[in-house]
Scaffold this motif. Sequence first.
Motif, PDB file in Angstrom:
ATOM      1  N   LYS A  25       0.834  -1.202   0.000  1.00  0.00           N
ATOM      2  CA  LYS A  25       0.000   0.000   0.000  1.00  0.00           C
ATOM      3  C   LYS A  25       0.868   1.251   0.000  1.00  0.00           C
ATOM      4  N   ARG A  26       2.023   1.165   0.694  1.00  0.00           N
ATOM      5  CA  ARG A  26       2.931   2.311   0.760  1.00  0.00           C
ATOM      6  C   ARG A  26       3.711   2.518  -0.529  1.00  0.00           C
ATOM      7  N   GLY A 118      10.621  12.907   0.316  1.00  0.00           N
ATOM      8  CA  GLY A 118       9.467  13.716  -0.030  1.00  0.00           C
ATOM      9  C   GLY A 118       8.177  13.137   0.525  1.00  0.00           C
ATOM     10  N   GLY A 119       7.140  13.902   0.459  1.00  0.00           N
ATOM     11  CA  GLY A 119       5.819  13.490   0.929  1.00  0.00           C
ATOM     12  C   GLY A 119       4.817  14.554   0.540  1.00  0.00           C
ATOM     13  N   GLU A 124      11.180  19.718  -1.124  1.00  0.00           N
ATOM     14  CA  GLU A 124      12.618  19.859  -0.913  1.00  0.00           C
ATOM     15  C   GLU A 124      13.072  18.826   0.110  1.00  0.00           C
ATOM     16  N   HIS A 125      13.966  17.929  -0.316  1.00  0.00           N
ATOM     17  CA  HIS A 125      14.391  16.854   0.563  1.00  0.00           C
ATOM     18  C   HIS A 125      15.724  16.284   0.073  1.00  0.00           C
ATOM     19  N   VAL A 126      16.372  15.507   0.944  1.00  0.00           N
ATOM     20  CA  VAL A 126      17.672  14.918   0.618  1.00  0.00           C
ATOM     21  C   VAL A 126      17.562  14.014  -0.596  1.00  0.00           C
ATOM     22  N   ASP A 127      16.506  13.199  -0.647  1.00  0.00           N
ATOM     23  CA  ASP A 127      16.349  12.259  -1.756  1.00  0.00           C
ATOM     24  C   ASP A 127      16.353  12.984  -3.099  1.00  0.00           C
ATOM     25  N   LYS A 149      12.652  15.679   9.823  1.00  0.00           N
ATOM     26  CA  LYS A 149      12.906  16.942   9.132  1.00  0.00           C
ATOM     27  C   LYS A 149      13.641  17.944  10.026  1.00  0.00           C
ATOM     28  N   ASP A 150      13.235  18.065  11.278  1.00  0.00           N
ATOM     29  CA  ASP A 150      13.824  19.072  12.159  1.00  0.00           C
ATOM     30  C   ASP A 150      15.003  18.554  12.972  1.00  0.00           C
ATOM     31  N   THR A 151      15.402  17.310  12.742  1.00  0.00           N
ATOM     32  CA  THR A 151      16.592  16.750  13.377  1.00  0.00           C
ATOM     33  C   THR A 151      17.770  16.921  12.427  1.00  0.00           C
ATOM     34  N   SER A 152      18.861  17.416  12.938  1.00  0.00           N
ATOM     35  CA  SER A 152      20.052  17.631  12.121  1.00  0.00           C
ATOM     36  C   SER A 152      21.042  16.499  12.332  1.00  0.00           C
ATOM     37  N   GLY A 153      22.094  16.478  11.503  1.00  0.00           N
ATOM     38  CA  GLY A 153      23.213  15.595  11.784  1.00  0.00           C
ATOM     39  C   GLY A 153      23.539  14.541  10.753  1.00  0.00           C
TER      40      GLY A 153
END
Length: 363
Positions: A25-26, A118-119, A124-127, A149-153
């Motif tokens: 489904k995903r 993305g979603g 805008e995303h790393v992928d 998204k709001d976690t860095s590193g």
Amino acid sequence: MAEEGIRNFTVAPDDDGIRLDRWFKRHLPEASFNIVSRWARTGQLRVDGKRATPGDRIESGQQIRVPRAEPVAASAPSAPKPRREISAEEAAFAQELVIHIDPQAIVINKPPGLATQGGTKTTEHVDGLLDALQYEAESRPKLVHRLDKDTSGALLIARSARSAAFFAKAFSSRSARKLYWALVIGVPSIEDGMVELPIAKQPGTGGEKMFVDEKEGSPARTRYRVVERAGNAACWVALEPYTGRTHQLRVHMAAIGHPIVGDGKYGGKDAFLSGGISRKMHLHARRIRVDHPDGGRIDVMADPPSHFSESIAHLGFSPIMGDVEIDEVKFRDTPEGKKRAEGQAAKARRKERKGERRGRGRA
């Protein structure tokens, strides 16, 4: 010779533990439940080479064999949607994030605010930047885990199908180790502790929020260590996840009464400090350590973003204090890991006995 049209997929860490029908489904929504069930009945659907059913639960790193796509009646086949070409500025931005590169892997220091994938309404995303990180490799790099998204590193990216499978297995077996830094509200009474609280998706949130669910939740385990404290108002902690549940660190710290600074989603209005401390989330993947597919180890540290560094300085903390040793305990050595291993062994024994009974029937 491989059958024409057969497709093979590697289960990502984000899909660890879900049912196979949920995976379809995903990722392949065009394959209806009836089609998947028919594939299963006819033995065409397999996981790690074994026949599978829609209700089977899958694990990160497993290989899913999917039959060729079935034609849609009265509809012309649509061409694959081309990836958006990235600009020179976007390419330069992506390459500036790289803090480690070798023939099999790349590690970037993901900034806060940039999604991994993305979603809905996320463009805008790393992928979407991975084309800029192909360099001289034959294929496009592949994501093998993610950060919020709001976690860095530190974010590990595979440069080949072989390394992607290798790293996916490392994250599934928990042999890959990650160390996070966080600023949290208050100070835990136990300075070196373990949070063991099962986590599930909170009903009514569309899977966007998790919560502690003692009855139905998946096992989740986090070690925390207090690095430095600012009186009783806040402290700096080092966090190590022993499991990889969605939002695990955020849920666990909020559950013990010490939400991560800036995490209004799980800490509400109490997750913010006054006095010039940024309202951005203070959660940073400081270090990642994982075995390398060619031998040796990848062990990389990522500098925190400016708002995190400024908060550390504002609170009078010493930046060198946060680099504590990574725990050598692996997931398989934890109660949850042993339970999973026992379950897998029991399942294998049941299949073996079923095969023996079939053999006697034919005799």
